[in-house]
Design a protein around this motif. Structure first.
Motif, short mmCIF file in Angstrom:
data_model
loop_
_atom_site.label_atom_id
_atom_site.label_comp_id
_atom_site.label_asym_id
_atom_site.label_seq_id
_atom_site.Cartn_x
_atom_site.Cartn_y
_atom_site.Cartn_z
N GLY A 255 48.13 -4.28 22.90
CA GLY A 255 47.66 -3.72 24.16
C GLY A 255 46.15 -3.63 24.25
N VAL A 256 45.49 -3.36 23.14
CA VAL A 256 44.02 -3.30 23.12
C VAL A 256 43.44 -4.66 23.47
CG1 VAL A 256 41.99 -2.93 21.67
CG2 VAL A 256 43.96 -1.39 21.48
N PHE A 257 43.97 -5.70 22.85
CA PHE A 257 43.47 -7.04 23.14
C PHE A 257 43.62 -7.34 24.64
CE2 PHE A 257 45.15 -8.06 18.65
CZ PHE A 257 43.98 -7.60 18.06
N GLU A 258 44.73 -6.93 25.22
CA GLU A 258 44.97 -7.19 26.65
C GLU A 258 44.08 -6.34 27.54
OE1 GLU A 258 49.74 -8.36 26.40
OE2 GLU A 258 49.14 -6.28 26.69
N GLN A 259 43.75 -5.14 27.09
CA GLN A 259 43.02 -4.19 27.94
C GLN A 259 41.51 -4.36 27.89
OE1 GLN A 259 43.98 -1.74 30.02
NE2 GLN A 259 46.20 -1.91 29.75
N HIS A 260 41.00 -5.21 27.01
CA HIS A 260 39.54 -5.38 26.94
C HIS A 260 38.97 -5.76 28.30
CE1 HIS A 260 37.98 -4.63 23.01
NE2 HIS A 260 38.77 -5.47 22.39
N ASP A 261 37.83 -5.17 28.61
CA ASP A 261 37.13 -5.43 29.87
C ASP A 261 36.46 -6.81 29.78
OD1 ASP A 261 35.53 -5.55 32.09
OD2 ASP A 261 34.66 -3.55 31.83
N ARG A 262 37.07 -7.81 30.41
CA ARG A 262 36.57 -9.18 30.28
C ARG A 262 35.25 -9.40 31.02
NH1 ARG A 262 40.91 -12.03 28.27
NH2 ARG A 262 41.88 -10.61 26.79
N ARG A 263 34.86 -8.45 31.83
CA ARG A 263 33.54 -8.58 32.46
C ARG A 263 32.43 -8.29 31.45
NH1 ARG A 263 34.48 -4.12 36.87
NH2 ARG A 263 35.28 -3.22 34.92
N ARG A 264 32.76 -7.49 30.43
CA ARG A 264 31.74 -7.07 29.46
C ARG A 264 31.95 -7.65 28.07
NH1 ARG A 264 32.76 -1.50 28.83
NH2 ARG A 264 30.85 -1.41 27.56
N PHE A 265 33.18 -8.08 27.78
CA PHE A 265 33.49 -8.56 26.43
C PHE A 265 34.19 -9.92 26.47
CE2 PHE A 265 33.16 -3.99 26.10
CZ PHE A 265 32.47 -3.80 24.91
N GLU A 266 33.74 -10.80 25.62
CA GLU A 266 34.42 -12.07 25.40
C GLU A 266 35.15 -11.96 24.06
OE1 GLU A 266 33.38 -16.87 24.96
OE2 GLU A 266 31.81 -15.42 25.48
N THR A 267 36.47 -12.13 24.09
CA THR A 267 37.26 -11.85 22.89
C THR A 267 37.76 -13.12 22.22
OG1 THR A 267 39.30 -11.61 24.20
CG2 THR A 267 38.00 -9.61 23.78
N ILE A 268 37.72 -13.10 20.90
CA ILE A 268 38.06 -14.26 20.07
C ILE A 268 39.02 -13.81 18.97
CG2 ILE A 268 37.16 -16.03 18.51
CD1 ILE A 268 34.39 -15.47 20.03
#
Length: 576
Positions: A226-239
């Protein structure tokens, strides 16, 4: 020998092209193993053995490659052949013991460790290997002597025990730090040449990479999805840097969809993965494994990113300067204990453990008869891994069963040997073995449903419940714990406090026993608490994934701002 592996590999290639023979094949295979090119190494050993099946080094190398590739049964067979040819090969004994541990052949693993210690009492990590095998089998012969010997070795800086296992035998944070420092210095020293060399990255979004072997149907994935899904994609790019198996499960598919970039790096070496993180200009790299099984601490040992963090998987310090931050809360690491952590401690508000609000709910509600439990008994349960069950906490449980005659203890069946040993220990304490009831491993949704029939969950000590603690709260079952001095012993205390169950946190074995007896004798109280938990679950901050993610992102932002300002890592507390 000059640490010029690329030139060495070219030389082996030329040698084999000129004269393909067993010696050159084994040499190149061993070099490829040292470079973590395990898939390429295996054919070299197979080719060497095609010249002669009687080459012990060929079997040793083949077994090592197979073990690293997760083919544990084949690895065990290869080590068998090596030991048939060289019965006192210490490396083969050590490696076969680890293969047998992976196969849950705990008694066989312990015998290998015993033989190894007879041959070489100072063989690195062999004392811990014996303890490891015996703890998983709940075989407590010489337990106190082995623990005391391992503790003395750790204090002396000797390579006696893996730091993860040390957490199960020691509630002393200073000793746990020392074990990690010895391990890190031995196997994961800082490199002579770091991947990241002080560059300051400038991106529109903070680039965050999570590293783990557990991006599949695994407890870490169940907590983090759920954390991975909830990351704010406007501020964070997730890898994602996934170096574990692809089980093609629904969980795996969900995780692959949750990241901006999901990279399967199983076949790459630690250095290559670190270089990839550097090439992607990752700002913050988060290790979710620490020193747990299938971990690869060597990746961040290369200093792959300007900010390096460890979180969730390992409840303690990694004992190395290459990790900048450890994410915790003020219950798992009280402020007076920060001196026992090599990292800068970042305190989150509430509980440090993330939880997924989309955990599977209860599709079925099994009854006790279906689960092999007596209908009218008081059911104590503990679904912690068997290595966490030591003789001291088990003795407390047996006193509890004596005090509550119409009760049973429901445990996880990790192996037939462990179940048999626990049954014998119960009889030794004057308790019928039939009062211990063992549950098989089942999928998470099925487990959470069956957990609801228990009356009270009991924690282990000093390595307590982590995911199993939040499982109990989610299922509406109160958990009784002992909060010691170490991180590993205080996770359940943090979870229970966050869930409004601080009254279930005790400070000693005697208090724990008295509280358990009181609860069992007043059956209405646990029943009322279970009802209350189920009614309040949706409002608990413990299971508010969006809130937790915002807090975690605040921590990342504060780390990033310090780095952007040229400030070194420092301890801090996230507000709100």
């Amino acid at each position: 020998n000059l640490n010029r592996p690329a030139e060495a590999l070219t030389s082996y290639d030329r040698a084999i092209a000129a004269d393909d023979n067993a010696e050159s094949r084994i040499g190149r295979g061993m070099l490829r193993l040292s470079l973590q090119r395990d898939i390429e190494a295996l054919p070299d050993f197979d080719r060497a053995l095609s010249f002669s099946r009687g080459i012990a080094d060929g079997w040793l190398g083949r077994g090592t490659a197979l073990f690293r590739l997760g083919r544990f049964g084949e690895a065990e067979a290869a080590f068998d052949e090596c030991l048939r040819l060289r019965p006192q090969d210490k490396n083969a004994l050590y490696n076969r013991a680890n293969a047998r541990l992976a196969l849950k052949h705990f008694d066989d693993a312990a015998r290998d460790a015993e033989t190894l210690l007879q041959l070489d009492p100072e063989y690195a990590y062999a004392p811990g290997l014996l303890l490891h095998a015996r703890l998983y089998a709940c075989d407590w012969r010489d337990y106190q002597r082995l623990c005391s010997s391992a503790a003395d070795a750790v204090k002396d800086g000797r390579r006696a025990i893996h730091p993860f296992l040390n957490l199960a035998m020691s509630d002393v944070p200073a000793l746990n730090l020392r074990a990690a420092e010895v391990f890190a210095r031995d196997l994961y020293p800082p490199p002579s040449s770091s991947c990241w060399r002080g560059e300051l990255y400038r991106h529109d979004r903070i680039r965050v990479a999570y590293l783990s072997a557990d991006f599949y149907d695994h407890a870490t994935a169940f907590l983090m999805a759920g954390v991975f899904e909830q990351h704010d994609r406007r501020r964070f790019e997730t890898i994602s840097m996934s170096y574990g198996p692809d089980d093609r499960s629904r969980t795996r598919h969900r995780l692959q969809s949750a990241f901006d970039h999901f990279l399967d790096v199983r076949t790459l070496s630690d250095r290559t993965i670190a270089e990839e993180l550097r090439a992607m200009e990752v700002d913050i790299a988060i290790d979710l494994k620490g020193y747990t099984g299938e971990a690869r601490p060597g990746i961040l040992a290369q200093r792959a990113a300007p900010i390096q963090v460890h979180y969730l998987g390992y409840p303690g310090s990694l004992g190395t300067s290459t990790i900048d931050y450890l994410i915790a809360d003020k219950i798992v690491i009280p402020q007076h204990a920060m001196k026992h952590y090599a990292e800068q401690v970042v305190y989150l508000p509430g509980c440090y453990q993330c939880n997924d609000s989309k955990r599977p709910d209860f599709a079925v509600n099994p009854n006790r008869a279906e689960l092999g439990l007596p209908e009218n008994a008081f059911v104590f349960c503990c679904f912690n891994s068997s290595f966490k069950i030591g003789p001291d906490i088990f003795a407390v449980w047996m006193r509890l069963l004596r005090e509550i005659p119409d009760s049973v203890l429901w445990l996880l069946k990790s192996s037939p040997g462990a179940a048999a040993n626990l049954g014998r220990e119960a009889v030794r304490h004057g308790i019928a073995a039939e009062r211990l009831i063992f549950a098989e491993l089942v999928p998470l949704q099925e487990h959470l449903a069956r957990l609801r029939v228990a009356d009270l969950a009991l924690d282990t000590f000093p390595y307590g419940a982590h995911t199993t603690a939040s499982d109990a709260v989610w299922a509406g079952v109160p958990l009784l714990t002992i909060a010691g001095a170490s991180f590993a012993s205080r996770v359940a205390a943090s979870i229970l406090t966050s869930a409004g169950l601080s009254g279930f946190v005790t400070a000693s074995a005697d208090e724990y026993l008295d509280r358990a007896i009181s609860l069992a004798r007043s059956r209405e109280t646990p029943a009322a608490i279970r009802k209350d938990l189920r009614e309040r679950r949706g409002a608990m901050s413990l299971f508010d994934t969006a809130l937790f993610t915002r807090r975690l992102e605040s921590a990342y932002t504060m780390m990033y701002e310090r780095y952007q300002s040229g400030l070194p890592p420092a301890c801090f507390t996230v507000s709100g």
